[in-house]
Design a protein around this motif. Structure first.
Motif, PDB file in Angstrom:
ATOM      1  N   ALA A  49       0.828  -1.205   0.000  1.00 42.43           N
ATOM      2  CA  ALA A  49       0.000   0.000   0.000  1.00 42.43           C
ATOM      3  C   ALA A  49       0.865   1.258   0.000  1.00 42.43           C
ATOM      4  N   LEU A  50       1.985   1.227   0.728  1.00 37.75           N
ATOM      5  CA  LEU A  50       2.885   2.381   0.722  1.00 37.75           C
ATOM      6  C   LEU A  50       3.600   2.494  -0.623  1.00 37.75           C
ATOM      7  N   ALA A  51       4.091   1.373  -1.126  1.00 37.50           N
ATOM      8  CA  ALA A  51       4.835   1.400  -2.393  1.00 37.50           C
ATOM      9  C   ALA A  51       3.955   1.886  -3.545  1.00 37.50           C
ATOM     10  N   SER A  52       2.651   1.595  -3.474  1.00 36.28           N
ATOM     11  CA  SER A  52       1.753   1.965  -4.567  1.00 36.28           C
ATOM     12  C   SER A  52       1.076   3.313  -4.352  1.00 36.28           C
ATOM     13  N   GLY A  53       1.364   3.964  -3.226  1.00 31.04           N
ATOM     14  CA  GLY A  53       0.805   5.282  -2.971  1.00 31.04           C
ATOM     15  C   GLY A  53      -0.587   5.280  -2.381  1.00 31.04           C
ATOM     16  N   GLN A  54      -1.071   4.124  -1.932  1.00 31.46           N
ATOM     17  CA  GLN A  54      -2.405   4.082  -1.320  1.00 31.46           C
ATOM     18  C   GLN A  54      -2.396   4.667   0.086  1.00 31.46           C
ATOM     19  N   VAL A  55      -1.261   4.577   0.761  1.00 32.67           N
ATOM     20  CA  VAL A  55      -1.095   5.196   2.076  1.00 32.67           C
ATOM     21  C   VAL A  55       0.195   5.994   2.067  1.00 32.67           C
ATOM     22  N   ASP A  56       0.358   6.857   3.075  1.00 32.72           N
ATOM     23  CA  ASP A  56       1.524   7.734   3.139  1.00 32.72           C
ATOM     24  C   ASP A  56       2.560   7.251   4.148  1.00 32.72           C
ATOM     25  N   VAL A  57       2.111   6.533   5.161  1.00 29.85           N
ATOM     26  CA  VAL A  57       2.981   6.064   6.243  1.00 29.85           C
ATOM     27  C   VAL A  57       2.518   4.666   6.634  1.00 29.85           C
ATOM     28  N   ILE A  58       3.464   3.799   7.008  1.00 32.21           N
ATOM     29  CA  ILE A  58       3.097   2.515   7.597  1.00 32.21           C
ATOM     30  C   ILE A  58       3.973   2.267   8.817  1.00 32.21           C
ATOM     31  N   GLU A  59       3.461   1.509   9.737  1.00 26.88           N
ATOM     32  CA  GLU A  59       4.263   1.037  10.879  1.00 26.88           C
ATOM     33  C   GLU A  59       4.331  -0.485  10.816  1.00 26.88           C
ATOM     34  N   GLY A  60       5.168  -1.072  11.667  1.00 33.13           N
ATOM     35  CA  GLY A  60       5.303  -2.516  11.664  1.00 33.13           C
ATOM     36  C   GLY A  60       5.957  -3.031  10.396  1.00 33.13           C
ATOM     37  N   VAL A  61       6.942  -2.279   9.877  1.00 34.55           N
ATOM     38  CA  VAL A  61       7.661  -2.731   8.684  1.00 34.55           C
ATOM     39  C   VAL A  61       8.491  -3.969   9.053  1.00 34.55           C
ATOM     40  N   GLN A  62       8.307  -5.046   8.305  1.00 33.37           N
ATOM     41  CA  GLN A  62       9.036  -6.274   8.597  1.00 33.37           C
ATOM     42  C   GLN A  62      10.434  -6.228   7.973  1.00 33.37           C
ATOM     43  N   VAL A 109      12.154 -15.539  30.677  1.00 36.50           N
ATOM     44  CA  VAL A 109      13.145 -15.891  29.659  1.00 36.50           C
ATOM     45  C   VAL A 109      13.054 -14.823  28.562  1.00 36.50           C
ATOM     46  N   PRO A 110      13.846 -13.756  28.677  1.00 39.59           N
ATOM     47  CA  PRO A 110      13.792 -12.693  27.669  1.00 39.59           C
ATOM     48  C   PRO A 110      14.302 -13.200  26.321  1.00 39.59           C
ATOM     49  N   LEU A 111      13.661 -12.766  25.246  1.00 41.19           N
ATOM     50  CA  LEU A 111      14.009 -13.281  23.915  1.00 41.19           C
ATOM     51  C   LEU A 111      14.660 -12.222  23.025  1.00 41.19           C
ATOM     52  N   PHE A 112      13.989 -11.098  22.792  1.00 34.62           N
ATOM     53  CA  PHE A 112      14.614 -10.063  21.966  1.00 34.62           C
ATOM     54  C   PHE A 112      14.090  -8.690  22.365  1.00 34.62           C
ATOM     55  N   ALA A 113      14.876  -7.674  22.018  1.00 37.30           N
ATOM     56  CA  ALA A 113      14.510  -6.290  22.319  1.00 37.30           C
ATOM     57  C   ALA A 113      13.900  -5.675  21.063  1.00 37.30           C
ATOM     58  N   PRO A 114      12.596  -5.487  21.032  1.00 43.16           N
ATOM     59  CA  PRO A 114      11.959  -5.018  19.797  1.00 43.16           C
ATOM     60  C   PRO A 114      12.148  -3.524  19.556  1.00 43.16           C
ATOM     61  N   SER A 115      12.091  -3.155  18.300  1.00 48.38           N
ATOM     62  CA  SER A 115      12.060  -1.749  17.894  1.00 48.38           C
ATOM     63  C   SER A 115      10.883  -1.547  16.954  1.00 48.38           C
ATOM     64  N   TRP A 116      10.424  -0.305  16.900  1.00 45.57           N
ATOM     65  CA  TRP A 116       9.315   0.017  16.007  1.00 45.57           C
ATOM     66  C   TRP A 116       9.898   0.564  14.712  1.00 45.57           C
ATOM     67  N   PHE A 117       9.426   0.060  13.579  1.00 41.72           N
ATOM     68  CA  PHE A 117       9.891   0.540  12.274  1.00 41.72           C
ATOM     69  C   PHE A 117       8.748   1.255  11.552  1.00 41.72           C
ATOM     70  N   LEU A 118       9.059   2.462  11.085  1.00 43.01           N
ATOM     71  CA  LEU A 118       8.124   3.246  10.286  1.00 43.01           C
ATOM     72  C   LEU A 118       8.694   3.429   8.885  1.00 43.01           C
ATOM     73  N   ALA A 119       7.832   3.481   7.892  1.00 45.07           N
ATOM     74  CA  ALA A 119       8.247   3.871   6.543  1.00 45.07           C
ATOM     75  C   ALA A 119       7.243   4.900   6.042  1.00 45.07           C
ATOM     76  N   VAL A 162      -0.679 -10.980  18.811  1.00 42.33           N
ATOM     77  CA  VAL A 162       0.311 -11.595  17.936  1.00 42.33           C
ATOM     78  C   VAL A 162       0.701 -10.603  16.848  1.00 42.33           C
ATOM     79  N   ARG A 163       1.987 -10.317  16.727  1.00 43.29           N
ATOM     80  CA  ARG A 163       2.454  -9.386  15.699  1.00 43.29           C
ATOM     81  C   ARG A 163       3.949  -9.567  15.503  1.00 43.29           C
ATOM     82  N   ASP A 164       4.444  -8.953  14.453  1.00 43.38           N
ATOM     83  CA  ASP A 164       5.885  -8.884  14.190  1.00 43.38           C
ATOM     84  C   ASP A 164       6.551 -10.260  14.142  1.00 43.38           C
ATOM     85  N   ASN A 165       5.860 -11.259  13.633  1.00 36.07           N
ATOM     86  CA  ASN A 165       6.447 -12.605  13.494  1.00 36.07           C
ATOM     87  C   ASN A 165       6.903 -13.200  14.821  1.00 36.07           C
TER      88      ASN A 165
END
Length: 540
Positions: free
Chosen positions: A247-260, A502-512, A389-392
């Motif tokens: 949707a971002l690549a095609s111009g349907q939206v201007d911003v996305i979050e949760g970029v994988q 049992v900590p697994l990973f330190a997440p970050s938020w990705f925006l495009a 459930v999110r971000d794989n």
């Protein structure tokens, strides 16, 4: 904010991003007013009322219409917001806030001391079922000192209280709206004082917000004053990561979050896009929280075998392509309260884990190769509520599941459960392993939430560990910063040693974002994208 870059490792889309949080670099031209944006998000809020919501991914949406008394800066200090100043009594029991004058809610009601008292009293009342009540466990009452001065009185000291009142969960809603009934469905009835007015919600599709033309109360860290630059924004619910990216690549939206990670190369270092990375686990790490009161996890040898029977690092790297690190503590590495002594101090001891399970009597094997004792398989159930459930993250757990089966014959049984199933398990104390990142707050409050007797995980468990819960209570009450830091360090280490976490990973938020969308950033208090108040459109 700097634009993030990637380094190709092979023909595959492996990448490493090496930037910290900041606000997007803007062109030399001053910000312009006007225009609208459409923002694609992964999670549709199940409740838009911040007092009642528990979805971390929903709170940054709420920030567009909800303000708080104080604001948290990126350096951990606090700035004015709806309160222009505040004072704390030496005994830590009273907090006095002087409110900004001339502020009105979206429904025309006036912000004053009565409105603030109404909000705190509303959240505190059990019949209102507000999740934010967990932040007010030591709140006793509010006193009206003057029309724009309110005093909040605590029954016991709470070293996390100022941070709690900066949280959107304790954001200020119009008393008239509070009295109108359930606000979870959003829309104009959910009236805050924020820079945007909640205009419309279409379930399963979008939420639309319009500029609050009379806005005069931005947080102290904002880049400008007065109303928002944008005329409005629309939040579109796009749960599939590939759909958001398309949707971002095609111009349907201007911003996305949760970029994988696999989609990030589409936007990193591309002339028509910007890719931004948020704080690195300023809240909590994504962690397996183990109910240590339920068999077989009531045996410390089983919990330690779970903790040490796999190596998180290669699994995290494989799932997230090097964009986030494995975790060493439940407190994220960007949080000033992170205990660095835990780095390299635990995990990846397969031989030791097998010895522990042998000692615990899990010496048999069934047809599938899993360990057994008295004919029963060694199984630990992970109940992961579907709305969270999110971000794989479920893919990450499946990788750990495979490693534990191969390495030590432990059956880590991942079940994606409904919110209702999870709520039932929590209410009866019968949950087994709960995977999550906790909503950002003061470190002592985060540890209380996950390990304390009245936090959301152990509140219905009768025989929690008095050693760790006592330390948590002490840390929450500590008014001396050095003492508090020593206690939170000790709690993190004890939680790992006893394998309660049992900590697994330190997440970050990705925006495009597409080129021309300026002013995007991250809110330190939420550890997530900031609202659209400072966002503007260049060249339009």
């Amino acid at each position: 904010m700097r634009k993030i870059f990637h380094r190709s490792l092979a023909a595959a889309a492996c990448a490493v991003w090496l930037v910290g949080p900041a606000r997007a670099a803007s062109p030399d031209a001053p910000p312009k007013s006007g225009g609208t944006i459409t923002w694609g998000v992964a999670t549709e809020p199940s409740c838009f009322d911040p007092h009642r919501s528990s979805q971390q991914a929903a709170f940054f949406v709420a920030r567009n219409y909800i303000d708080s008394l104080v604001a948290k800066r990126a350096d951990g200090s606090f700035a004015p917001w709806l309160a222009t100043q505040w004072s704390i009594a030496p005994d830590g029991l009273t907090y006095t806030f002087t409110l900004r004058e001339g502020v009105t809610f979206h429904d025309g009601e006036r912000l004053d001391a009565e409105a603030v008292k109404a909000n705190f009293d509303f959240v505190k009342k059990p019949e209102n079922a507000a999740n934010a009540a967990a932040l007010l466990d030591r709140y006793a009452r509010a006193e009206i000192v003057a029309p724009h001065v309110v005093r909040l009185v605590l029954a016991r000291p709470d070293s996390s209280f100022l941070e709690s009142v900066s949280n959107v969960k304790l954001g200020i809603i119009s008393p008239k709206a509070l009295a109108s009934g359930d606000l979870c469905g959003g829309g104009p009835a959910l009236a805050g004082t924020g820079p945007f007015v909640f205009a419309e919600y279409v379930r399963g599709q979008s939420a639309r917000f319009t500029r609050n033309a009379t806005y005069t109360s931005p947080p102290g860290y904002a880049a400008h004053s007065g109303p928002a630059h944008l005329d409005g924004l629309t939040i579109r619910f796009l749960p599939e990561a590939a759909v958001r990216a398309g949707a971002l690549a095609s111009g349907q939206v201007d911003v996305i979050e949760g970029v994988q990670p696999t989609d990030a190369p589409l936007f990193a270092d591309q002339p028509d896009f910007t890719l931004l990375k948020g704080p690195l686990g300023a809240g909590t790490a994504f962690t397996l929280n183990v109910n240590y009161t339920r068999a077989p996890a009531d045996d410390v040898r089983v919990r330690r075998a779970l903790r040490d029977g796999f190596d998180p690092e290669p699994i995290v790297r494989q799932v997230y392509l090097g964009t986030v690190p494995r975790a060493w503590s439940i407190i994220g590495p960007d949080n000033p309260a992170f205990n660095p002594a835990l780095v390299g101090a635990w995990g990846r001891d397969v031989a030791g884990a097998n010895r522990l399970l042998d000692e615990a009597g899990w010496t048999g094997r069934d047809f599938a190769g899993f360990r057994t004792r008295d004919g029963k398989r060694l199984t630990l159930e992970v109940g992961y509520p579907q709305p969270y459930v999110r971000d794989n993250r479920e893919v990450l757990i499946q990788g750990i599941q495979s490693a534990l089966r191969k390495n030590i014959g432990l059956d880590l049984d991942l079940r994606i459960v409904t919110a209702g199933e999870y709520a039932k398990g929590n209410a009866t104390g019968t949950w087994s392993i709960y995977p999550n990142t906790d909503n950002p707050s003061d470190a002592a409050r985060e540890l209380w939430d996950m390990l304390g007797t009245k936090g959301f995980l152990y509140t219905n468990i009768a025989h929690s560990d008095p050693e760790i819960t006592g330390l948590v209570d002490e840390a929450l009450a500590a008014t001396d910063a050095a003492r508090k830091r020593a206690l939170t360090d000790r709690i993190q280490a004890l939680g790992i040693d006893k394998a309660y976490i049992v900590p697994l990973f330190a997440p970050s938020w990705f925006l495009a974002a597409r080129k021309g969308v300026e002013g995007l950033g991250f809110e330190a208090g939420l550890d997530s994208p900031a609202n659209a108040y400072d966002v503007w459109l260049a060249g339009e």
